[in-house]
Design a protein around this motif. Structure first.
Motif, PDB file in Angstrom:
ATOM      1  N   THR A  32       7.003   2.721  -5.554  1.00 30.35           N
ATOM      2  CA  THR A  32       6.110   1.217  -4.646  1.00 30.35           C
ATOM      3  C   THR A  32       7.342  -0.110  -3.633  1.00 30.35           C
ATOM      4  O   THR A  32       6.352  -0.802  -1.979  1.00 30.35           O
ATOM      5  CB  THR A  32       5.535   0.138  -5.644  1.00 30.35           C
ATOM      6  OG1 THR A  32       5.199   1.658  -6.568  1.00 30.35           O
ATOM      7  CG2 THR A  32       5.004  -0.653  -5.894  1.00 30.35           C
ATOM      8  N   PHE A  65       2.436  -5.707  -2.271  1.00 29.12           N
ATOM      9  CA  PHE A  65       2.145  -5.472  -3.230  1.00 29.12           C
ATOM     10  C   PHE A  65       1.416  -4.275  -2.846  1.00 29.12           C
ATOM     11  O   PHE A  65       0.554  -3.037  -3.189  1.00 29.12           O
ATOM     12  CB  PHE A  65       1.494  -5.634  -4.046  1.00 29.12           C
ATOM     13  CG  PHE A  65       0.997  -6.578  -4.742  1.00 29.12           C
ATOM     14  CD1 PHE A  65       2.999  -6.404  -6.172  1.00 29.12           C
ATOM     15  CD2 PHE A  65       0.930  -7.815  -5.672  1.00 29.12           C
ATOM     16  CE1 PHE A  65       3.592  -7.375  -7.135  1.00 29.12           C
ATOM     17  CE2 PHE A  65       1.832  -8.977  -6.604  1.00 29.12           C
ATOM     18  CZ  PHE A  65       3.102  -8.363  -6.601  1.00 29.12           C
ATOM     19  N   MET A  68       1.587  -0.103  -3.553  1.00 30.20           N
ATOM     20  CA  MET A  68       1.416   0.031  -5.344  1.00 30.20           C
ATOM     21  C   MET A  68       0.431   1.034  -5.681  1.00 30.20           C
ATOM     22  O   MET A  68       0.094   1.709  -5.958  1.00 30.20           O
ATOM     23  CB  MET A  68       0.911  -1.504  -6.324  1.00 30.20           C
ATOM     24  CG  MET A  68       1.078  -1.457  -7.645  1.00 30.20           C
ATOM     25  SD  MET A  68       0.698  -2.516  -7.903  1.00 30.20           S
ATOM     26  CE  MET A  68       2.106  -3.736  -8.004  1.00 30.20           C
ATOM     27  N   GLY A 121       7.012  -1.160 -15.420  1.00 29.99           N
ATOM     28  CA  GLY A 121       5.491  -2.366 -14.480  1.00 29.99           C
ATOM     29  C   GLY A 121       6.168  -4.074 -14.136  1.00 29.99           C
ATOM     30  O   GLY A 121       5.931  -4.535 -12.707  1.00 29.99           O
ATOM     31  N   THR A 124       9.131  -3.875 -11.864  1.00 28.13           N
ATOM     32  CA  THR A 124       8.872  -3.380  -9.526  1.00 28.13           C
ATOM     33  C   THR A 124       6.998  -4.406  -9.509  1.00 28.13           C
ATOM     34  O   THR A 124       8.602  -4.567  -8.189  1.00 28.13           O
ATOM     35  CB  THR A 124       7.645  -1.998 -10.290  1.00 28.13           C
ATOM     36  OG1 THR A 124       8.367  -1.114 -10.695  1.00 28.13           O
ATOM     37  CG2 THR A 124       7.430  -1.353  -9.215  1.00 28.13           C
ATOM     38  N   SER A 125       6.595  -4.884  -9.935  1.00 29.37           N
ATOM     39  CA  SER A 125       5.774  -5.756  -9.556  1.00 29.37           C
ATOM     40  C   SER A 125       7.045  -7.222  -8.608  1.00 29.37           C
ATOM     41  O   SER A 125       6.956  -7.320  -7.750  1.00 29.37           O
ATOM     42  CB  SER A 125       4.987  -6.316 -10.476  1.00 29.37           C
ATOM     43  OG  SER A 125       3.839  -7.406 -10.341  1.00 29.37           O
ATOM     44  N   THR A 128       9.422  -6.101  -5.960  1.00 35.19           N
ATOM     45  CA  THR A 128       8.223  -5.770  -5.188  1.00 35.19           C
ATOM     46  C   THR A 128       7.865  -7.250  -4.235  1.00 35.19           C
ATOM     47  O   THR A 128       8.186  -7.530  -2.772  1.00 35.19           O
ATOM     48  CB  THR A 128       7.114  -5.086  -5.606  1.00 35.19           C
ATOM     49  OG1 THR A 128       7.162  -3.965  -6.095  1.00 35.19           O
ATOM     50  CG2 THR A 128       5.987  -4.593  -4.183  1.00 35.19           C
ATOM     51  N   VAL A 152       1.830 -11.641  -9.412  1.00 35.91           N
ATOM     52  CA  VAL A 152       2.824 -11.063 -10.015  1.00 35.91           C
ATOM     53  C   VAL A 152       3.542 -10.217 -11.119  1.00 35.91           C
ATOM     54  O   VAL A 152       2.788  -9.534 -11.546  1.00 35.91           O
ATOM     55  CB  VAL A 152       3.909 -11.944  -9.643  1.00 35.91           C
ATOM     56  CG1 VAL A 152       5.090 -10.597  -9.624  1.00 35.91           C
ATOM     57  CG2 VAL A 152       3.880 -12.172  -8.469  1.00 35.91           C
ATOM     58  N   GLY A 155       0.105  -7.634 -11.117  1.00 39.42           N
ATOM     59  CA  GLY A 155       0.352  -6.673 -11.046  1.00 39.42           C
ATOM     60  C   GLY A 155       1.375  -5.377 -11.941  1.00 39.42           C
ATOM     61  O   GLY A 155       1.450  -4.337 -11.859  1.00 39.42           O
ATOM     62  N   GLY A 156       2.555  -6.627 -12.848  1.00 41.85           N
ATOM     63  CA  GLY A 156       3.154  -5.629 -13.845  1.00 41.85           C
ATOM     64  C   GLY A 156       2.019  -5.261 -14.554  1.00 41.85           C
ATOM     65  O   GLY A 156       2.103  -3.745 -15.412  1.00 41.85           O
ATOM     66  N   THR A 213      -7.002  -4.026  -9.251  1.00 44.94           N
ATOM     67  CA  THR A 213      -5.888  -4.834  -8.427  1.00 44.94           C
ATOM     68  C   THR A 213      -6.052  -5.755  -8.068  1.00 44.94           C
ATOM     69  O   THR A 213      -5.322  -6.655  -7.518  1.00 44.94           O
ATOM     70  CB  THR A 213      -5.818  -3.868  -6.644  1.00 44.94           C
ATOM     71  OG1 THR A 213      -7.828  -3.306  -6.647  1.00 44.94           O
ATOM     72  CG2 THR A 213      -4.985  -2.108  -7.202  1.00 44.94           C
ATOM     73  N   MET A 216      -3.927  -9.037  -8.540  1.00 47.92           N
ATOM     74  CA  MET A 216      -3.062  -8.989  -7.445  1.00 47.92           C
ATOM     75  C   MET A 216      -3.142  -9.699  -6.101  1.00 47.92           C
ATOM     76  O   MET A 216      -2.215 -10.030  -5.056  1.00 47.92           O
ATOM     77  CB  MET A 216      -2.651  -7.610  -7.260  1.00 47.92           C
ATOM     78  CG  MET A 216      -2.053  -7.361  -8.002  1.00 47.92           C
ATOM     79  SD  MET A 216      -1.279  -5.186  -8.012  1.00 47.92           S
ATOM     80  CE  MET A 216      -2.601  -4.493  -7.847  1.00 47.92           C
TER      81      MET A 216
END
Length: 256
Positions: A32, A65, A68, A121, A124-125, A128, A152, A155-156, A213, A216
């Motif tokens: 990602t 993102f 992702m 998650g 990562t979010s 990223t 953000v 996203g997680g 999605t 995000m």
């Protein structure tokens, strides 16, 4: 009756002892971040050549993102492996013998795996986002901008929910080959194809990945959806809940 704390500890031990599950989480993070960073680099270099309308509606948060979509496949793999590993090795019989309360067994597994993918998650979010915005430079956004923090965090949450959805589906399918054979092509190909065809686009908007999605995005024009970011996330939550409940009923009614 099995102690819930012992079942939770057992599930945590199972996840730690299977290397493939941990590698999939690492892959989700690395893929990602790496792919998103690469796309941000290309976007910055080509920004001045973009049409005026695209520059006016540019969403730096959503752009960060971009990777992702591929990283979610690793989260799906994690969800499949966490469940199917026991069916594949026959350990499911021992697990259910030790924990005959199948609801306790399933929800403890979901809780342990869910907390783990939520942490991964979120890490990562956020990574990223910050790396992506740094690479976008003057075209980037700040965490304090309107809607950015929500995106953000979203996203997680999305990455955690996609793994939980995969877990529920695998409890229903019970076979790793069948689960991978259905989920991977669906999220990697079929969902995108349905979303790109005018005849099926309206239906595809309510598929788990396309709805999830939405949370995000910050600029409304980024995605053409008949609902907002939080509604999209709730649709994703509904998909995950339905999959897990279906998995529970299959586990409860069928022999191991």
């Amino acid at each position: 009756m099995a102690s819930v704390s012992r079942v939770l500890q057992s599930e945590w031990t199972k996840i730690r002892s299977v290397r493939s599950t941990l590698w999939t989480l690492a892959a989700a993070l690395v893929v990602t971040i790496a792919l998103s960073a690469l796309i941000c680099v290309f976007t910055k270099s080509e920004f001045d050549d973009m049409p005026v309308r695209d520059r006016m509606t540019f969403d730096p948060t959503y752009t960060s993102f971009a990777g992702m979509g591929l990283g979610q496949l690793a989260m799906i793999a994690f969800g499949v492996l966490v469940v199917s590993a026991e069916y594949n090795t026959g350990m499911i019989r021992s697990s259910l013998a030790a924990v005959p309360q199948r609801g306790t067994f399933l929800w403890c597994k979901v809780l342990v795996a869910g907390l783990l993918v939520l942490v991964v998650g979120m890490v990562t979010s956020f990574l990223t986002f910050f790396i992506g915005q740094a690479l976008l430079g003057d075209h980037g956004a700040s965490l304090g901008d309107t809607g950015v923090l929500r995106a953000v965090f979203g996203g997680g949450l999305y990455m955690a929910l996609i793994a939980l959805f995969a877990m529920g589906a695998t409890f229903v399918l019970r076979s790793p080959m069948l689960a991978f054979g259905i989920l991977m092509p669906f999220f990697f190909l079929i969902s995108n194809i349905l979303g790109g065809v005018s005849a099926t686009k309206k239906v595809a908007q309510y598929l788990p990945d396309q709805a999830g999605t939405t949370v995000m995005s910050v600029v409304p024009e980024t995605l053409d959806r008949p609902y907002g970011p939080w509604a999209g996330l709730l649709i994703m939550v509904a998909w995950a809940v339905v999959a897990l409940v279906a998995g529970f009923f299959v586990l409860k009614k069928r022999d191991a």
